[in-house]
Motif scaffolding. Sequence first.
Motif, PDB file in Angstrom:
ATOM      1  N   SER A   1       0.855  -1.190   0.000  1.00 52.06           N
ATOM      2  CA  SER A   1       0.000   0.000   0.000  1.00 52.06           C
ATOM      3  C   SER A   1       0.888   1.236   0.000  1.00 52.06           C
ATOM      4  CB  SER A   1      -0.929   0.014   1.218  1.00 52.06           C
ATOM      5  OG  SER A   1      -0.190   0.038   2.422  1.00 52.06           O
TER       6      SER A   1
ATOM      7  N   PRO B   1      -0.294   4.844  -5.861  1.00 49.82           N
ATOM      8  CA  PRO B   1      -0.810   3.471  -5.834  1.00 49.82           C
ATOM      9  C   PRO B   1      -0.292   2.590  -6.970  1.00 49.82           C
ATOM     10  CG  PRO B   1      -2.578   5.040  -5.397  1.00 49.82           C
ATOM     11  CD  PRO B   1      -1.390   5.840  -5.832  1.00 49.82           C
TER      12      PRO B   1
ATOM     13  N   GLU C   1       2.031  -0.233  -5.971  1.00 48.83           N
ATOM     14  CA  GLU C   1       1.544  -1.367  -5.187  1.00 48.83           C
ATOM     15  C   GLU C   1       1.681  -2.652  -5.992  1.00 48.83           C
ATOM     16  OE1 GLU C   1      -1.689   1.310  -2.641  1.00 48.83           O
ATOM     17  OE2 GLU C   1      -2.402  -0.109  -4.147  1.00 48.83           O
TER      18      GLU C   1
ATOM     19  N   GLY D   1      -5.503  -2.077  -2.996  1.00 50.88           N
ATOM     20  CA  GLY D   1      -4.170  -2.323  -2.469  1.00 50.88           C
ATOM     21  C   GLY D   1      -3.679  -3.734  -2.729  1.00 50.88           C
TER      22      GLY D   1
END
Length: 535
Positions: A354, A359, A362, A425
Amino acid sequence: MTSKPQSLRRRLMAAGLAVGLLSAGAPFAQAQEYDVLIRGGLLFDGTGAEGRAADVAIKGDRIVEVGEIPASATAATVVDATGKYVSPGFIDTHSHAAPGIETPELAPAISVLTQGITTAMINPDGGGPADLRPQVAAIEANKPGVNVIPMIGHNGVRREVMGLENRKPTAAELAEMQGLVREAMTFGALGMSSGPFYVPGKYSDTSEIAALAKVAAEFPNAFHTSHIRDESSYDIGVLASVAELIEVSRQTGITGVVSHMKMLGPTVWGLSDDAVEMIEAARAEGLSIWADQYPYAASSTGLSAALIPGWAQEGGQDALSKRLQNPEQRALIREGMVENLARRAGANAIMISSYSADPSLEGMRLDEIARRNLKDPLDTAIDLLIKGGAGIVSFNMNEEDLELLMKQPWMMTSSDGALVTFGEGAEHPRAYGAYPRKLRRYVLDRNVVSMAQAIHSSSGLPAQVFAIPDRGLIKPGYYADVLVFDPETVRDVATYPKPHAYSEGMTYVFVNGRAALAEGEVTAERAGRVILRGR
């Protein structure tokens, strides 16, 4: 005229038919009626005994009959468990379901239920609030899908009294922390958790933890679970950290539990033998020492907790970010990160799970991000930490250690999993698959432990260790937290690259007598309860 009915009665009784005759002044006996009747399954009752053929009857929120139930019995719900296993619901001894379960969207706890978990013990690692009452109120208001047991966390209490300061408490501060623990235990907490691996518990010593555990031990059957100070070879070492937990129990008499026990990093692989010997010696001494474990060879934590020296974490994320932007302090911190990265098995062993600042990172490994940015992995990690830090999955354990620990009779099962929004995530797959993974990989496929032991370690044993009343067994009078699962299909589906996938094979999951899963499908039932001392 009365002899014929009397003769008929005798004949019927001789035939084993429990009936009455209206003409003799007695009503006909009614067939027993239940709310739920589970027939034809192989029952593993949670005691560690091998499976046996038995039916299970539920009325209200309790199990009322176990064994051969007459064919005349009826129920509103009849489950044909032929070819399936029946067991107690699983008790997750180390769950990060909070704060998710405190929100309306996640309270149904689908990713938990599909693992067969019916009770989650929250606020591990010393976490959670210093005052449990608002948390409990929020959970109860949202009608959780599973039972919840809140622990009082040392880190939460220390943060309330001392903030994130790196020092010993004053006598007044220690007394205040003890008061908060006593208040939580009086409110209904079953026990206490600590996490001296994490800030601010990292700044405590053994005497501080023991002082709070001594207060918890004033209450019957209390316990102390701990994310021990070091699971690897830096700082004081994994064996010294296990010894610290044992010493807390020795000083206070409290039940001690090593949370998610592991040998983390190549430098400590193989030390599971020594850790087992240490725990066995403590138990032989008469101490109540146990452990729990999740069935994965990768851990999960925050990037700062994994790599940053403890002194540099004082004050929290904002203070760390400022230090890392100061050239002199950055150099000192970076020097301390070298060994910590090595004990995590290097940059390739760290996956970003995360990262709110970007993002898109991730699911990528730290070395991969470093190559893309043409930077050293440590400098790449520092960049991530300056921008708010990241959650990571760390591939740093050895299967041989994992399996040796799993075989111990004092080892319980846990998930260490969070309750997260589906699809968001690169979560550790343990959030979706821990218990089915143990059944599939380590029982059915590899025969590391038996089905009876795996179920006992997930139900009856946790209920015994944590003194959870009337749960953990399939037994008349116990709460009806009951699973029906298919040994042919039970499995974890979540993987590290694709963690958001519900486990399969749980046909029915009953929570307090109500079907949260039926025919493998989630129902609208929300029958979970908050379990508190004396309630």
